[in-house]
Design an enzyme around this catalytic site. Sequence first.
Site, PDB file in Angstrom:
ATOM      1  N   GLU A 269      26.129  -4.424 -41.711  1.00 41.58           N
ATOM      2  CA  GLU A 269      27.182  -3.973 -40.811  1.00 41.58           C
ATOM      3  C   GLU A 269      28.433  -3.817 -41.666  1.00 41.58           C
ATOM      4  O   GLU A 269      28.599  -4.532 -42.660  1.00 41.58           O
ATOM      5  CB  GLU A 269      27.424  -5.009 -39.703  1.00 41.58           C
ATOM      6  CG  GLU A 269      26.257  -5.062 -38.753  1.00 41.58           C
ATOM      7  CD  GLU A 269      26.465  -5.900 -37.511  1.00 41.58           C
ATOM      8  OE1 GLU A 269      27.190  -6.904 -37.582  1.00 41.58           O
ATOM      9  OE2 GLU A 269      25.885  -5.543 -36.478  1.00 41.58           O
TER      10      GLU A 269
ATOM     11  N   GLY B 110      22.416 -13.245 -34.001  1.00 43.88           N
ATOM     12  CA  GLY B 110      22.074 -14.507 -33.349  1.00 43.88           C
ATOM     13  C   GLY B 110      21.276 -15.394 -34.280  1.00 43.88           C
ATOM     14  O   GLY B 110      21.363 -15.261 -35.505  1.00 43.88           O
TER      15      GLY B 110
ATOM     16  N   GLU C 287      21.292  -9.889 -38.007  1.00 43.86           N
ATOM     17  CA  GLU C 287      22.390 -10.703 -38.563  1.00 43.86           C
ATOM     18  C   GLU C 287      22.165 -12.119 -38.061  1.00 43.86           C
ATOM     19  O   GLU C 287      22.466 -12.422 -36.905  1.00 43.86           O
ATOM     20  CB  GLU C 287      23.751 -10.185 -38.072  1.00 43.86           C
ATOM     21  CG  GLU C 287      24.100  -8.781 -38.510  1.00 43.86           C
ATOM     22  CD  GLU C 287      24.483  -8.690 -39.976  1.00 43.86           C
ATOM     23  OE1 GLU C 287      24.502  -9.718 -40.679  1.00 43.86           O
ATOM     24  OE2 GLU C 287      24.745  -7.560 -40.431  1.00 43.86           O
TER      25      GLU C 287
ATOM     26  N   GLU D 108      21.424 -25.498 -40.071  1.00 42.76           N
ATOM     27  CA  GLU D 108      22.678 -24.931 -39.575  1.00 42.76           C
ATOM     28  C   GLU D 108      23.153 -25.780 -38.390  1.00 42.76           C
ATOM     29  O   GLU D 108      22.447 -25.895 -37.388  1.00 42.76           O
ATOM     30  CB  GLU D 108      22.449 -23.486 -39.114  1.00 42.76           C
ATOM     31  CG  GLU D 108      23.732 -22.810 -38.664  1.00 42.76           C
ATOM     32  CD  GLU D 108      23.500 -21.386 -38.152  1.00 42.76           C
ATOM     33  OE1 GLU D 108      22.587 -21.179 -37.346  1.00 42.76           O
ATOM     34  OE2 GLU D 108      24.266 -20.489 -38.551  1.00 42.76           O
TER      35      GLU D 108
ATOM     36  N   PRO E 271      15.352 -18.057 -35.008  1.00 40.94           N
ATOM     37  CA  PRO E 271      14.174 -17.991 -34.124  1.00 40.94           C
ATOM     38  C   PRO E 271      14.207 -16.778 -33.192  1.00 40.94           C
ATOM     39  O   PRO E 271      13.178 -16.120 -32.991  1.00 40.94           O
ATOM     40  CB  PRO E 271      14.246 -19.296 -33.321  1.00 40.94           C
ATOM     41  CG  PRO E 271      15.097 -20.211 -34.127  1.00 40.94           C
ATOM     42  CD  PRO E 271      16.046 -19.355 -34.904  1.00 40.94           C
ATOM     43  N   THR E 272      15.377 -16.449 -32.639  1.00 42.89           N
ATOM     44  CA  THR E 272      15.451 -15.279 -31.754  1.00 42.89           C
ATOM     45  C   THR E 272      15.247 -14.005 -32.568  1.00 42.89           C
ATOM     46  O   THR E 272      14.539 -13.084 -32.130  1.00 42.89           O
ATOM     47  CB  THR E 272      16.809 -15.224 -31.014  1.00 42.89           C
ATOM     48  OG1 THR E 272      17.070 -16.497 -30.443  1.00 42.89           O
ATOM     49  CG2 THR E 272      16.815 -14.171 -29.933  1.00 42.89           C
TER      50      THR E 272
HETATM   51  P1  NAD Z   1      20.734 -16.887 -29.912  1.00 45.39           P
HETATM   52  O1  NAD Z   1      19.718 -16.420 -30.884  1.00 45.39           O
HETATM   53  O2  NAD Z   1      20.394 -18.026 -29.045  1.00 45.39           O
HETATM   54  O3  NAD Z   1      21.150 -15.700 -28.929  1.00 45.39           O
HETATM   55  C1  NAD Z   1      21.698 -14.488 -29.401  1.00 45.39           C
HETATM   56  C2  NAD Z   1      21.508 -13.404 -28.361  1.00 45.39           C
HETATM   57  O4  NAD Z   1      20.127 -13.116 -28.213  1.00 45.39           O
HETATM   58  C3  NAD Z   1      22.006 -13.749 -26.970  1.00 45.39           C
HETATM   59  O5  NAD Z   1      22.640 -12.624 -26.420  1.00 45.39           O
HETATM   60  C4  NAD Z   1      20.725 -14.090 -26.226  1.00 45.39           C
HETATM   61  O6  NAD Z   1      20.838 -13.898 -24.834  1.00 45.39           O
HETATM   62  C5  NAD Z   1      19.765 -13.098 -26.839  1.00 45.39           C
HETATM   63  N1  NAD Z   1      18.333 -13.431 -26.767  1.00 45.39           N
HETATM   64  C6  NAD Z   1      17.773 -14.653 -26.699  1.00 45.39           C
HETATM   65  N2  NAD Z   1      16.423 -14.530 -26.720  1.00 45.39           N
HETATM   66  C7  NAD Z   1      16.140 -13.211 -26.801  1.00 45.39           C
HETATM   67  C8  NAD Z   1      14.929 -12.455 -26.877  1.00 45.39           C
HETATM   68  N3  NAD Z   1      13.722 -13.038 -26.865  1.00 45.39           N
HETATM   69  N4  NAD Z   1      15.012 -11.114 -26.976  1.00 45.39           N
HETATM   70  C9  NAD Z   1      16.200 -10.500 -27.024  1.00 45.39           C
HETATM   71  N5  NAD Z   1      17.386 -11.161 -26.938  1.00 45.39           N
HETATM   72  C10 NAD Z   1      17.354 -12.504 -26.840  1.00 45.39           C
HETATM   73  O7  NAD Z   1      22.052 -17.186 -30.767  1.00 45.39           O
HETATM   74  P2  NAD Z   1      23.446 -17.781 -30.260  1.00 45.39           P
HETATM   75  O8  NAD Z   1      23.261 -19.236 -29.942  1.00 45.39           O
HETATM   76  O9  NAD Z   1      24.033 -16.902 -29.225  1.00 45.39           O
HETATM   77  O10 NAD Z   1      24.352 -17.627 -31.564  1.00 45.39           O
HETATM   78  C11 NAD Z   1      24.371 -18.547 -32.603  1.00 45.39           C
HETATM   79  C12 NAD Z   1      23.566 -18.045 -33.781  1.00 45.39           C
HETATM   80  O11 NAD Z   1      24.007 -16.736 -34.140  1.00 45.39           O
HETATM   81  C13 NAD Z   1      23.746 -18.881 -35.024  1.00 45.39           C
HETATM   82  O12 NAD Z   1      22.511 -19.104 -35.646  1.00 45.39           O
HETATM   83  C14 NAD Z   1      24.637 -18.029 -35.916  1.00 45.39           C
HETATM   84  O13 NAD Z   1      24.500 -18.294 -37.275  1.00 45.39           O
HETATM   85  C15 NAD Z   1      24.190 -16.650 -35.547  1.00 45.39           C
HETATM   86  N6  NAD Z   1      25.223 -15.649 -35.867  1.00 45.39           N
HETATM   87  C16 NAD Z   1      25.009 -14.785 -36.923  1.00 45.39           C
HETATM   88  C17 NAD Z   1      25.977 -13.857 -37.272  1.00 45.39           C
HETATM   89  C18 NAD Z   1      25.766 -12.911 -38.421  1.00 45.39           C
HETATM   90  O14 NAD Z   1      26.448 -11.904 -38.467  1.00 45.39           O
HETATM   91  N7  NAD Z   1      24.878 -13.165 -39.348  1.00 45.39           N
HETATM   92  C19 NAD Z   1      27.171 -13.794 -36.547  1.00 45.39           C
HETATM   93  C20 NAD Z   1      27.352 -14.671 -35.482  1.00 45.39           C
HETATM   94  C21 NAD Z   1      26.370 -15.608 -35.147  1.00 45.39           C
END
Ligand code: NAD
Length: 513
Positions: free
Chosen positions: A487, A251, A273, A410, A254-255
């Site tokens: 991964e 994700g 990731e 991004e 920040p998360t």
């Molecule tokens: P996000 O960080 O908003 O959410 C990701 C996941 O985390 C969701 O399932 C969400 O419900 C959960 N989450 C949110 N807050 C949390 C907390 N405090 N504790 C635990 N879980 C929590 O990201 P998104 O909008 O779903 O995805 C987009 C981002 O993901 C982009 O920045 C993208 O670059 C990144 N991404 C990275 C990869 C990689 O392999 N490096 C692959 C795909 C996406």
Amino acid sequence: MEILRTRLIPAALLRAASTGAFQVSGPLNYRHGGRVQPLASDEERARQQVHEPASGRMICDFICSGQQEVDLAVQSAKEAYVTWSRLSGLERSRILLEAARLIREQREDIAIVESINTGKPISESRIDVDTAWQAVEYFAGVAGTLAGQHIQLSGGSFAYTRREPLGVCVGIGAWNYPIQIACWKSAPALACGNAMVFKPSPLTPLTAVMLAEIYSQAGVPNGLFNVVQGAEETGSLLCRHKGVAKISFTGSVPTGSKIMETAAESIKHVTLELGGKSPLIIFSECDLENAVKGALLANFLSQGEVCTNGTRVFVQRDILSKFLKKVVAKTKEIKIGDPLLEGTQMGALITRPHLDRVLSYVKQAKDQGANVLCGGDLFVPADPKLKDGYFMKPCILGDCSDEMICVKEEIFGPVMSILPFDTEDEVVQRANNTNFGLAAGVFTRDLTRAHRMAAALEVGTCFINNYNVTPIEIPFGGYKMSGFGKENGIATVEYYTQLKSVYVEMGDPDCPY
Ligand code: NAD
């Protein structure tokens, strides 16, 4: 085409996802179907609606898992782990191979659900499903190879190491590659003898439930792979849970940062990731046609919602105008529309707010002096059923500079920024001038330059003369603020196991007392 779009998703799947929790088994599962009803009443739980990006229509809603569901999922995973971790690698392998076969068999069904839920073209969803079963098949093969080392010591004494599983791992996924992420996490976790509780993004809850059904059919023991549904609160409950040994997260930065902080409280293993703002570097001696293809692959797959995307496209100045002419022409030809139609090359972005955010980046770029060479505005499909979908035209921004917001942040949408450069040293310095370090691409016919660049770029993956290809055999993961841990590939074993050393004394202990 007269299709009742949401009817394409099996009703049973919508029901399974909407219970807010799915468990292959465990103490409270239903005998048939293995689903767990949320324990708390509807009124006490947050409800989450799920929309189809291409039409804006609601597909289903679900009740977020709370403390009780999370406790149940972790507890039943812990129980299942005891038996699973004692199986031989070969026994685990046999079950995972069957799961891989079932994913292949259900490829089209999973791809349709994925396209409806994410908005990405069906041709891409099929590839995502392929990367999913390949992960399960690959790690099924790895399961039987896990081994420690024998270390000879003085006086005939020796030591050996045991590669042991961690216990209950939590997988938390983003919305852009739901089935792929679920498999890239669960396959190595299970192959190494762990259990997993997986939480998909609340925007894309469906295909993880299909995966749970498949694992169950393949013979994965009851409770070993559980899916809980929910957003930040549910994710945070999982990360804080004392019964959890590891968190594998995909994700945003920040998360990821919050998760690392939470994991620190109870010293959990973490793999992150995260996001990126990757450079794609095109040198003048490259094969220009291939470099144009590379730029399209690096920016417009999955509507640009790809973490590795090479959105900072550095082009050597002497080929800039030729490159731009070709890349703009190709971008204008991209077929945008119904993700379920064969031939569609770009679907809908994930949500309306996300679409608005991407469009606002384009506006901001214009305000900062960028030149919109194509796209960057809304797209309205001819099909009236899709008039409320979240579509936009892929965008190329010319005349960009390194300080612009569109070049620094991004965007996670189909927006390519063009940055001219003159020398190799200059482009290395500019490409590395970011907190991210997920990936980079280099197009060149100069062999030594290619490898010099691969060594100089501060990234987890460097593509040479291609982009965004992620075969399961290759370790994948970021440098810098794009995360850590890997991964895919054999390296993943390190992140789902721990190493125990066993010292064996063959003489008498040498004791000074
Ligand atoms: P996000 O960080 O908003 O959410 C990701 C996941 O985390 C969701 O399932 C969400 O419900 C959960 N989450 C949110 N807050 C949390 C907390 N405090 N504790 C635990 N879980 C929590 O990201 P998104 O909008 O779903 O995805 C987009 C981002 O993901 C982009 O920045 C993208 O670059 C990144 N991404 C990275 C990869 C990689 O392999 N490096 C692959 C795909 C996406």
